[in-house]
Design a protein around this motif. Structure first.
Motif, PDB file in Angstrom:
ATOM      1  N   THR A  83      39.119  40.993  47.863  1.00 10.73           N
ATOM      2  CA  THR A  83      38.900  41.329  46.467  1.00 10.73           C
ATOM      3  C   THR A  83      38.158  40.189  45.785  1.00 10.73           C
ATOM      4  N   MET A  84      37.570  40.502  44.661  1.00 11.67           N
ATOM      5  CA  MET A  84      36.806  39.508  43.922  1.00 11.67           C
ATOM      6  C   MET A  84      37.356  39.438  42.501  1.00 11.67           C
ATOM      7  N   GLY A  85      37.415  38.256  41.962  1.00 13.97           N
ATOM      8  CA  GLY A  85      37.757  38.187  40.561  1.00 13.97           C
ATOM      9  C   GLY A  85      38.750  37.156  40.107  1.00 13.97           C
ATOM     10  N   PRO A  86      39.758  36.752  40.923  1.00  9.61           N
ATOM     11  CA  PRO A  86      40.705  35.798  40.347  1.00  9.61           C
ATOM     12  C   PRO A  86      40.008  34.491  39.994  1.00  9.61           C
ATOM     13  N   MET A  87      40.196  34.046  38.773  1.00  5.99           N
ATOM     14  CA  MET A  87      39.483  32.866  38.299  1.00  5.99           C
ATOM     15  C   MET A  87      40.397  31.675  38.072  1.00  5.99           C
ATOM     16  N   SER A  88      41.657  31.783  38.505  1.00  6.55           N
ATOM     17  CA  SER A  88      42.570  30.647  38.379  1.00  6.55           C
ATOM     18  C   SER A  88      43.487  30.610  39.598  1.00  6.55           C
ATOM     19  N   ALA A  89      43.985  29.427  39.904  1.00  9.82           N
ATOM     20  CA  ALA A  89      44.896  29.277  41.039  1.00  9.82           C
ATOM     21  C   ALA A  89      46.179  30.076  40.812  1.00  9.82           C
ATOM     22  N   ASP A  90      46.599  30.210  39.559  1.00  7.12           N
ATOM     23  CA  ASP A  90      47.803  30.997  39.262  1.00  7.12           C
ATOM     24  C   ASP A  90      47.605  32.460  39.651  1.00  7.12           C
ATOM     25  N   LEU A  91      46.419  33.004  39.384  1.00  8.77           N
ATOM     26  CA  LEU A  91      46.149  34.391  39.770  1.00  8.77           C
ATOM     27  C   LEU A  91      46.091  34.550  41.284  1.00  8.77           C
ATOM     28  N   VAL A  92      45.563  33.545  41.976  1.00 10.15           N
ATOM     29  CA  VAL A  92      45.539  33.581  43.439  1.00 10.15           C
ATOM     30  C   VAL A  92      46.966  33.689  43.963  1.00 10.15           C
ATOM     31  N   GLU A  93      47.884  32.959  43.367  1.00  8.36           N
ATOM     32  CA  GLU A  93      49.283  32.995  43.800  1.00  8.36           C
ATOM     33  C   GLU A  93      49.898  34.380  43.622  1.00  8.36           C
ATOM     34  N   HIS A  94      49.424  35.159  42.668  1.00  6.81           N
ATOM     35  CA  HIS A  94      49.918  36.519  42.491  1.00  6.81           C
ATOM     36  C   HIS A  94      49.422  37.442  43.602  1.00  6.81           C
ATOM     37  N   PHE A  95      48.247  37.155  44.142  1.00  2.80           N
ATOM     38  CA  PHE A  95      47.704  37.966  45.234  1.00  2.80           C
ATOM     39  C   PHE A  95      48.371  37.652  46.572  1.00  2.80           C
ATOM     40  N   GLY A  96      48.953  36.474  46.725  1.00  2.18           N
ATOM     41  CA  GLY A  96      49.548  36.056  47.992  1.00  2.18           C
ATOM     42  C   GLY A  96      50.541  37.039  48.577  1.00  2.18           C
ATOM     43  N   PRO A  97      51.587  37.424  47.852  1.00  2.00           N
ATOM     44  CA  PRO A  97      52.589  38.329  48.410  1.00  2.00           C
ATOM     45  C   PRO A  97      52.089  39.755  48.632  1.00  2.00           C
ATOM     46  N   VAL A  98      50.960  40.111  48.043  1.00  2.85           N
ATOM     47  CA  VAL A  98      50.439  41.478  48.143  1.00  2.85           C
ATOM     48  C   VAL A  98      49.832  41.757  49.519  1.00  2.85           C
ATOM     49  N   GLY A  99      49.381  40.704  50.206  1.00  2.94           N
ATOM     50  CA  GLY A  99      48.807  40.888  51.537  1.00  2.94           C
ATOM     51  C   GLY A  99      47.298  40.956  51.571  1.00  2.94           C
ATOM     52  N   ILE A 100      46.639  40.448  50.549  1.00  4.47           N
ATOM     53  CA  ILE A 100      45.179  40.390  50.527  1.00  4.47           C
ATOM     54  C   ILE A 100      44.724  39.428  51.626  1.00  4.47           C
ATOM     55  N   ALA A 121      45.117  27.106  46.733  1.00  8.00           N
ATOM     56  CA  ALA A 121      46.059  28.202  46.498  1.00  8.00           C
ATOM     57  C   ALA A 121      45.907  29.267  47.589  1.00  8.00           C
ATOM     58  N   CYS A 122      44.677  29.531  48.008  1.00 12.92           N
ATOM     59  CA  CYS A 122      44.459  30.482  49.111  1.00 12.92           C
ATOM     60  C   CYS A 122      45.102  29.972  50.397  1.00 12.92           C
ATOM     61  N   ASP A 123      44.954  28.694  50.670  1.00 17.33           N
ATOM     62  CA  ASP A 123      45.520  28.111  51.884  1.00 17.33           C
ATOM     63  C   ASP A 123      47.032  28.286  51.942  1.00 17.33           C
ATOM     64  N   LEU A 124      47.693  28.216  50.811  1.00 17.74           N
ATOM     65  CA  LEU A 124      49.156  28.376  50.797  1.00 17.74           C
ATOM     66  C   LEU A 124      49.591  29.749  51.301  1.00 17.74           C
ATOM     67  N   TRP A 125      48.741  30.748  51.124  1.00 18.63           N
ATOM     68  CA  TRP A 125      49.076  32.128  51.498  1.00 18.63           C
ATOM     69  C   TRP A 125      48.279  32.625  52.701  1.00 18.63           C
ATOM     70  N   ASN A 126      47.557  31.752  53.375  1.00 19.58           N
ATOM     71  CA  ASN A 126      46.694  32.144  54.498  1.00 19.58           C
ATOM     72  C   ASN A 126      45.684  33.204  54.102  1.00 19.58           C
ATOM     73  N   ILE A 127      45.157  33.062  52.903  1.00 19.60           N
ATOM     74  CA  ILE A 127      44.100  33.947  52.412  1.00 19.60           C
ATOM     75  C   ILE A 127      42.771  33.224  52.639  1.00 19.60           C
ATOM     76  N   THR A 128      41.799  33.942  53.163  1.00 27.58           N
ATOM     77  CA  THR A 128      40.478  33.373  53.361  1.00 27.58           C
ATOM     78  C   THR A 128      39.765  33.300  52.024  1.00 27.58           C
ATOM     79  N   SER A 129      39.248  32.134  51.683  1.00 30.97           N
ATOM     80  CA  SER A 129      38.466  31.994  50.446  1.00 30.97           C
ATOM     81  C   SER A 129      36.982  32.132  50.779  1.00 30.97           C
ATOM     82  N   ILE A 130      36.329  32.975  50.009  1.00 33.56           N
ATOM     83  CA  ILE A 130      34.897  33.214  50.208  1.00 33.56           C
ATOM     84  C   ILE A 130      34.188  32.825  48.925  1.00 33.56           C
TER      85      ILE A 130
END
Length: 71
Positions: A22-39, A62-71
């Motif tokens: 997905t595209m759009g989170p503009m803060s580390a806090d928002l990235v943390e909300h995506f973590g548990p969702v499985g993005i 913040a992506c690294d904490l959830w194993n989310i790939t940052s692009i």
């Protein structure tokens, strides 16, 4: 020597699996909300959006904490 963490999104694509990005989170806090969702990946738009060199480190950490790939 430091090892880079595995890019799970790239590995899934190489196996022909579907990934969710997905595209759009503009803060580390928002990235943390995506973590548990499985993005699988988050795209940070820095050319036309408000992301700049000042906040990229926090976004990618913040992506690294959830194993989310940052692009």
């Amino acid at each position: 020597m430091i090892e880079l963490r595995r890019n799970l999104t790239k590995e899934r694509l190489a196996k022909g699996e579907v990934v969710t990005a997905t595209m759009g989170p503009m803060s580390a806090d928002l990235v943390e909300h995506f973590g548990p969702v499985g993005i699988d990946a988050l795209w940070f738009e820095a050319e036309h959006g408000p992301v700049d060199f000042g906040n990229i480190p926090n976004l990618t950490r913040a992506c690294d904490l959830w194993n989310i790939t940052s692009i």
